[in-house]
Design a protein around this motif. Structure first.
Motif: not given
Length: 434
Positions: A173-187, A207-209, A212-216, A246-251
């Motif tokens: 969950l931490r990684i998923a949150s980081e990946l989504i936030t990093d992607s938003m900042l970059a966008t 950015e999310e893909t 390594g995150a799955h964009f939802e 919202g996106g997911n990392y390994h579900g």
């Protein structure tokens, strides 16, 4: 690939068997008949079949994974999956002693489940099903084939099973949150004056893909509009952007919202977001083991009620994990249709919450913050980022390189004793106010 019962020994069980057995006993369930992808994933230790990750439909039917688990009898457990999952088992064996990788639809899967239940002597047992995730044709087959069985709704029991996360789940969950936030900042940094909502959403997906995150999904607003759907609306100088994704990392779900502004934020914008942050911090201050869920909600709502923006601002909190709204359920029909059954219960260690405050300002637009927090032990190191220095709230969203600025409250963040706030990678661990 069919492996008969008794031919394979029980491998390491990937969940807390004692806890699951206790929850089954309390719910009056002898055998679990799990059919949702999130619960079969949990009971299989994180596995989900990639072929049906995006869509279940195939031919005239659909994919129906079934995990059968007898209370106190892991040697009788079985997994029933698609015919192609035999290769998955060869490379990474499932823990269940019995595997039927032989199905293409709902009826053949349900029939194999029935036959297995008969073989282990459970044709008249109390069987825990997931009504919302058991297709009607499969349900009718089971009901007709096992007339002496009692079919019990296992939804609540399975939700309780997933409520307290393991350390491995917290890390996901931490990684998923980081990946989504990093992607938003970059966008936010990528977007320019004239960039449309449709283009911004597509950039966020990339950015999310790429991380390594799955964009939802992405719910996006620009300027004074409260409409969060994709459109040709373009970003203009001085306008805010609310980017909720919202996106997911390994579900495991990352579900957060951040703010940006094209240009420099004026004093009014900073003050408006500071009002939102005050409500967020009020909620965080009550996120600790032993606090009643309803008390946390009431405290945040009391701070909001006293705010000058209360008339057009809303507070909401919900559980997070393999799905976006799961236990603990803290609020009734607000806005999702379920009962706040955990409001009168104490928060427990390793529960994970999404905390969100949303302002529909009449002239400045849609202003919102949404964060994910985990209930941790006071003084405990918590997740990996907790040991790093705390950062200023103003760094919640990094400044872009093309004129976009962060729109975040000012000042230093207080230190928490009860909640861990997932923060963007590189900002350092941030604990919520305690």
């Amino acid at each position: 690939m069919n492996i008969a019962p008794g031919k394979t020994e029980v491998r390491s069980i990937p969940f807390d068997q004692t806890r699951v057995d206790r929850l089954m006993d309390e719910a009056g369930i002898d055998v679990l008949f799990a059919t949702s992808k999130h619960n079969t994933q949990y009971l299989l230790g994180g596995y989900k079949f990639i072929f049906f990750a995006a869509m279940d439909a195939i031919g005239h039917s659909r994919y129906l994974p079934i995990l059968l688990y007898e209370k106190g009898g892991p040697e009788h457990a079985a997994y029933i999956g698609n015919k192609m999952e035999g290769g998955e088992h060869q490379n990474h064996p499932f823990w269940t002693p019995t595997l039927h990788a032989a199905c293409w639809g709902t009826l053949d899967a349900a029939n194999l489940a029935v036959e297995h239940l008969k073989q282990i002597g459970k044709s008249a047992a109390r069987i825990g099903i997931e009504p919302g995730f058991l297709p009607s044709d499969a349900y009718m087959l089971v009901r007709k084939a096992l007339p002496d069985a009692k079919l019990v709704d296992a939804t609540g029991m399975l939700e309780s099973m997933r409520a307290n996360k393991t350390e491995a789940e917290l890390e996901q969950l931490r990684i998923a949150s980081e990946l989504i936030t990093d992607s938003m900042l970059a966008t936010i940094a990528w977007a320019r004056e004239g960039t449309t909502k449709t283009d911004i959403i597509e950039q966020l997906r990339r950015e999310e893909t790429n991380r390594g995150a799955h964009f939802e999904y992405c719910l996006l607003t620009l300027g004074s509009s409260h409409n969060r759907a994709a459109s040709s609306q373009a970003w203009k100088k001085g306008e805010v952007m609310s980017i909720d994704s919202g996106g997911n990392y390994h579900g495991y779900i990352g579900d957060l919202c951040r703010m940006g502004v094209l240009g420099e934020p004026d004093a009014e914008l900073e003050d408006l977001l500071a009002e939102i942050e005050a409500v967020q911090q009020a909620a965080f201050s009550k996120v600790k083991a032993g606090t009643l869920g309803g008390d946390m909600i009431a405290h945040a709502e009391s701070v909001l009620k006293a705010s000058k923006v209360a008339a057009y601002t809303d507070f909401f909190a919900h559980g997070m994990g393999l799905i976006t709204h799961e236990a603990p359920f803290l609020m009734t029909n607000h806005p999702v249709a379920y009962e706040g059954t955990y409001a009168a219960k104490p928060l427990e260690k390793n529960m994970v919450l999404s905390v969100e405050t949303t302002m529909l300002h009449p002239t400045r637009g849609f202003i919102k913050l949404e964060d994910t927090v985990a209930v941790v032990e006071p003084g405990r190191g918590g997740l990996a980022l907790t040991a790093l220095p705390l950062t200023r709230i103003a760094n919640r969203i990094a400044k872009g390189n093309s004129g976009q600025s962060d729109l975040s409250p000012r000042g230093e963040e207080p230190v928490s004793v009860g909640a861990k706030l997932f923060s963007p990678r590189g900002e350092g661990g941030r604990e919520a106010a305690g």
